[in-house]
Design a protein around this motif. Structure first.
Motif, short mmCIF file in Angstrom:
data_model
loop_
_atom_site.label_atom_id
_atom_site.label_comp_id
_atom_site.label_asym_id
_atom_site.label_seq_id
_atom_site.Cartn_x
_atom_site.Cartn_y
_atom_site.Cartn_z
N SER A 13 0.87 -1.33 -0.04
CA SER A 13 -0.20 -0.05 -0.42
C SER A 13 0.96 1.37 -0.31
O SER A 13 0.26 2.38 -0.88
CB SER A 13 -1.56 -0.16 1.10
N SER A 14 2.28 1.21 0.22
CA SER A 14 3.28 2.25 0.52
C SER A 14 3.24 2.69 -1.22
O SER A 14 3.75 4.04 -1.78
CB SER A 14 3.99 2.11 1.49
N GLU A 15 3.62 1.41 -1.71
CA GLU A 15 3.85 1.50 -3.05
C GLU A 15 2.66 1.98 -3.50
O GLU A 15 3.49 2.78 -4.57
CB GLU A 15 4.08 0.34 -3.32
N TRP A 16 1.88 1.34 -3.49
CA TRP A 16 0.41 2.12 -4.58
C TRP A 16 0.09 3.74 -4.21
O TRP A 16 0.22 4.64 -4.74
CB TRP A 16 -0.79 1.34 -4.13
N ARG A 17 0.52 4.31 -2.84
CA ARG A 17 0.36 5.24 -2.66
C ARG A 17 1.33 5.93 -3.28
O ARG A 17 0.83 6.67 -3.51
CB ARG A 17 1.20 5.24 -0.55
#
Lengths: 147, 147
Positions: A87-91
């Motif tokens: 999710s931090s990558e997608w963020r």
DNA sequence: TGTTGACCTCAAGTATACATGAGGTTTTAG
DNA sequence: CTAAAACCTCATGTATACTTGAGGTCAACA
């Protein structure tokens, strides 16, 4: 009722169609066990996986990209820390997208001011704005007389 | 060299492929005059029109929607005030899109905190986030035990 | 045990947004 | 005037993300 889920169950609980689950499996985003009679059975963790796929799609991430992220957790259940990393990558992807759209909007504003589209000067003509179209999409725009 | 433009000219100057111009014409987004020999010739205003199409596409607006906006100016040149109206409408779409993505990102953040995806409570499960998928996309998600 | 609903596979269809190629014509530069 | 470059139409192909349908099987309930 052995605490596994059928496709129908998963479809209802995740909100995606059965055909979509078939499709995701075909594309390698999810996997299933099979009964003697060849029917799909899923562990409950499938729900998290499907939720992740839905979220990522909402964010405009393609199935190809989603798959590549999910492949880090092939059969193993996606753990909270896995999820955290994803999710931090997608963020970051989201942030890029938001930034591009915001810039575009602001340019639009300045063009509302000038009313021009005088292609040479209009900031909207700037071919650098690619907005997530990856790859070498070498666009070349020729010059244009001001309006 | 009679101050009209051929498809090739338009392609070069607008940065879209000839096949794309053919496609846009087929779809009714642009129009052309024809020479005796049936070749397309465009008025210079085509460049503005194509620029608008490109901009709108960048903003994630579908050709169908773009067409519906452009149809207000069928053959007539798109005037600055027309453009102003269109762009302010698109600005609203952009704002919606930005808002949705931002909300999604923030939810993602809060989920990074909880690491959960405990479908019942996770804000990401909220089926209201449609992110521009118009129409009655009645998604129903069933409940799920917290993680 | 029967039957009905859920499930299976595989092929084909849908929608968007083009690109490519065949086969033939037009324009333009020298 | 001629040859190459550009153009024409129409059909088909590509990629994504599915849905639909045909034809047949499985499982759960009465």
């Amino acid at each position: 009722m052995d605490n596994t889920l059928s496709v129908g169950d998963v479809a209802q609980r995740s909100g995606v169609a059965v055909s979509t689950l078939h499709y995701y499996e075909e594309k390698g985003l999810i996997k299933s066990l099979r009964t003697q009679g060849n029917q799909r059975r899923y562990h409950r963790s499938i729900l998290r996986r499907v939720a992740i796929i839905r979220i990522a799609k909402q964010a405009g991430i393609s199935l190809r990209i989603i798959k590549s992220h999910l492949e880090k957790f092939p059969s193993r259940e996606v753990s909270p820390s896995d999820w955290q990393q994803m999710s931090s990558e997608w963020r970051a992807m989201l942030n890029n997208r938001i930034l591009s759209l915001t810039q575009l909007r602001d340019k639009l504003d300045s063009c509302i001011g000038c009313g021009c589209l005088s292609l040479r000067d209009c900031p909207l003509r700037n071919p650098e704005d690619k907005l997530g179209e990856e790859g070498p999409g070498a666009r070349f725009l020729e010059e244009e007389k001001p309006c």
